[in-house]
Design a protein around this motif. Structure first.
Motif, PDB file in Angstrom:
ATOM      1  N   ILE A 314       0.856  -1.122  -0.134  1.00  0.00           N
ATOM      2  CA  ILE A 314       0.003  -0.048   0.178  1.00  0.00           C
ATOM      3  C   ILE A 314       1.025   1.401  -0.014  1.00  0.00           C
ATOM      4  O   ILE A 314       2.028   1.214   0.537  1.00  0.00           O
ATOM      5  N   MET A 348      -7.016   5.510   3.871  1.00  0.00           N
ATOM      6  CA  MET A 348      -6.744   4.206   4.433  1.00  0.00           C
ATOM      7  C   MET A 348      -7.845   3.444   5.217  1.00  0.00           C
ATOM      8  O   MET A 348      -8.117   2.259   5.248  1.00  0.00           O
ATOM      9  N   ILE A 356      -4.271  -4.581   6.418  1.00  0.00           N
ATOM     10  CA  ILE A 356      -3.065  -4.485   7.046  1.00  0.00           C
ATOM     11  C   ILE A 356      -2.717  -5.719   7.878  1.00  0.00           C
ATOM     12  O   ILE A 356      -3.425  -5.771   9.103  1.00  0.00           O
ATOM     13  N   VAL A 362       3.634  -0.868   4.132  1.00  0.00           N
ATOM     14  CA  VAL A 362       2.844   0.300   3.706  1.00  0.00           C
ATOM     15  C   VAL A 362       3.917   1.406   3.586  1.00  0.00           C
ATOM     16  O   VAL A 362       4.828   1.898   4.443  1.00  0.00           O
ATOM     17  N   VAL A 383      -1.107   2.063  11.236  1.00  0.00           N
ATOM     18  CA  VAL A 383      -0.506   0.925  10.596  1.00  0.00           C
ATOM     19  C   VAL A 383       0.130  -0.044  11.790  1.00  0.00           C
ATOM     20  O   VAL A 383       0.159  -1.219  11.761  1.00  0.00           O
ATOM     21  N   THR A 390       5.897  -0.143   8.126  1.00  0.00           N
ATOM     22  CA  THR A 390       5.871   1.096   7.468  1.00  0.00           C
ATOM     23  C   THR A 390       7.223   1.641   7.008  1.00  0.00           C
ATOM     24  O   THR A 390       8.132   1.520   7.575  1.00  0.00           O
TER      25      THR A 390
END
Length: 464
Positions: A314, A348, A356, A362, A383, A390
């Motif tokens: 993502i 999101m 997720i 991400v 996240v 991330t």
């Protein structure tokens, strides 16, 4: 330090890379089968040179630039602009419905001033050109206060255009031969004689360039990789210059802001060069023959190794960086063959958040220059709450702050908010390239990707 999510993916990737069934040595994949070794990587490395060339074409030299006399009142005389588009400053022919006006004047008239705007821009494009169109929408609306609508050319081709007198249709195409874009422009020109058509292309002799009323050439030269990289950057830079020219004509961009923005724009090639050097120099050395990259020698390569077996990505961004999230996701699909989606960061929570987990990387474009930076940090925390991994892109001075809440941080030089997309897109292009190499893909000519004009044959004639 690696978190549990990246460790899980890194272990899986390491096992796969060590397996005897791996088709090629990853670093050997840098050597193209054709005459263009490291084609896409070379295209990315040429981006600073391409931008320098574009700026020389359209920016008058500061030493020879004579602004309004000192002491002149703000409204005494219109100050000349440093931005120069010769092709947009010639009056349209007598046969045109807007005869006598220059394309720049027609475009500036789309700004309604103190009244409600009745004219507008419609920008169309496909693929990477569509993402450039979305970014152009943000730039023109912010700088020149002109209403802009963006459409996929493939959809616009089958709609009934609602364009009025004095509207502007902007057609973006790398090759200038994109079939849907050509057809869309011809339909509009056939139905609306008093609409300005503007081509933004990389091929000055292409069909779209020839048949439009006016043309801006990205002047990026031939791309040896099929996937667009340097042309995207050059196209966006051209729109920044156009936005400045229109902002000055419309009176929506104060002189001080124009001067500051153009100064930052002139610094941009060197900033992008720094990013490219820092993130991919080890891969460029020895034509990719060094097969023993050590951990920490190339941070993006390390991130690619950790995530190369991910099934989904993502990409998130806000404001000017949302189109870069779209472009990053597209490159991930085109080059690495990994499913990826780009979203405005705030979206999101409307669906993607349910997907997720520790196996979902991400990528968040999070420059502190973004006015919504604190909201972006909140997205990162969301996240983390779901064990996601991330990868953040932010300015060098802000790297330490995000390092505390992200598994990986890619830092880039600080620049103007409008210019940050051109800096942040470089690591995303390189990351997709590196993951494609690690997966043994033909990164210079990805499967199924077609292009009308390219230095690398890609099978049947297609469009770009």
């Amino acid at each position: 330090a690696q978190g549990p999510a990246s460790c899980a993916r890194a272990c899986a990737a390491g096992a796969a890379m060590a397996a005897p069934s791996t088709p090629t040595s990853p670093m050997r994949a840098f050597r193209s089968k054709k005459n263009f070794p490291m084609g896409m990587l070379n295209d990315i490395w040429e981006t600073p040179e391409v931008l320098t060339k574009l700026l020389k074409q359209h920016l008058k030299d500061q030493s020879s630039f004579n602004p309004a006399p000192r002491g002149a009142a703000e409204g005494d005389a219109k100050k000349p602009s440093r931005v120069h588009f010769p092709g947009l400053e010639k009056p349209l022919p007598a046969s045109h419905g807007l005869a006598g006006q220059t394309p720049l004047e027609v475009m500036a008239a789309c700004n309604g001033g103190t009244e409600s705007a009745t004219r507008r821009f419609v920008i169309i494009g496909c693929g990477t050109s569509y993402h450039a169109a979305v970014l152009a929408e943000y730039l023109i609306e912010h700088i020149a206060r002109i209403p802009v609508e963006v459409q996929y050319a493939s959809e616009y081709r089958y709609r009934k255009p609602l364009l009025g007198p004095g509207d502007v249709l902007v057609v973006i195409s790398n090759s200038g031969e994109t079939r849907e874009s050509v057809d869309s422009m011809r339909i509009v020109k056939g139905q609306c004689k008093d609409v300005l058509t503007l081509a933004v292309v990389n091929e000055a002799e292409s069909t779209i360039a020839r048949e439009s009323d006016a043309m801006i050439c990205a002047s990026a030269g031939e791309e040896r990789g099929t996937s667009s990289t340097k042309v995207f950057s050059s196209t966006v830079a051209a729109f920044i210059l156009l936005g400045v020219a229109l902002g000055e004509m419309c009176g929506t961009l104060p002189e001080s802001e124009s001067v500051a923005l153009l100064q930052k724009l002139e610094e941009l090639p060197s900033l992008i060069s720094r990013v490219i050097e820092k993130e991919s120099r080890p891969l460029k050395q020895d034509n990719g023959q060094n097969q023993n990259l050590k951990i920490g020698e190339c941070k993006l390569w390390d991130i690619g190794c950790q995530n190369t077996l991910a099934n989904n990505f993502i990409f998130l961004g806000r404001g000017f960086n949302f189109p870069i999230a779209l472009e990053g996701a597209m490159k991930c699909k085109e080059i690495a063959y990994i499913h990826a989606e780009g979203y405005p960061a705030a979206e999101m929570k409307h669906g993607p958040i349910a997907l997720i987990d520790q196996f979902m990387p991400v990528v968040v474009i999070a420059p502190r220059a973004d006015p919504t930076y604190e909201k972006i940090k909140s997205n990162i925390e969301e996240v983390n709450a779901r064990s996601g991994a991330t990868i953040a892109i932010t300015e060098e001075a802000n790297g330490q702050e995000l390092q505390e809440i992200c598994e990986a941080v890619i830092t880039v030089p600080e620049t103007h908010e409008y210019l940050m997309p051109l800096v942040s897109v470089i690591p995303l292009q390189l990351l997709a390239y590196m993951m494609g190499v690690l997966r043994g893909n033909e990164v210079d000519a990805p499967r199924g990707l077609q292009k009308s004009i390219s230095g690398v044959p890609t099978g049947l004639p297609g469009v770009a």
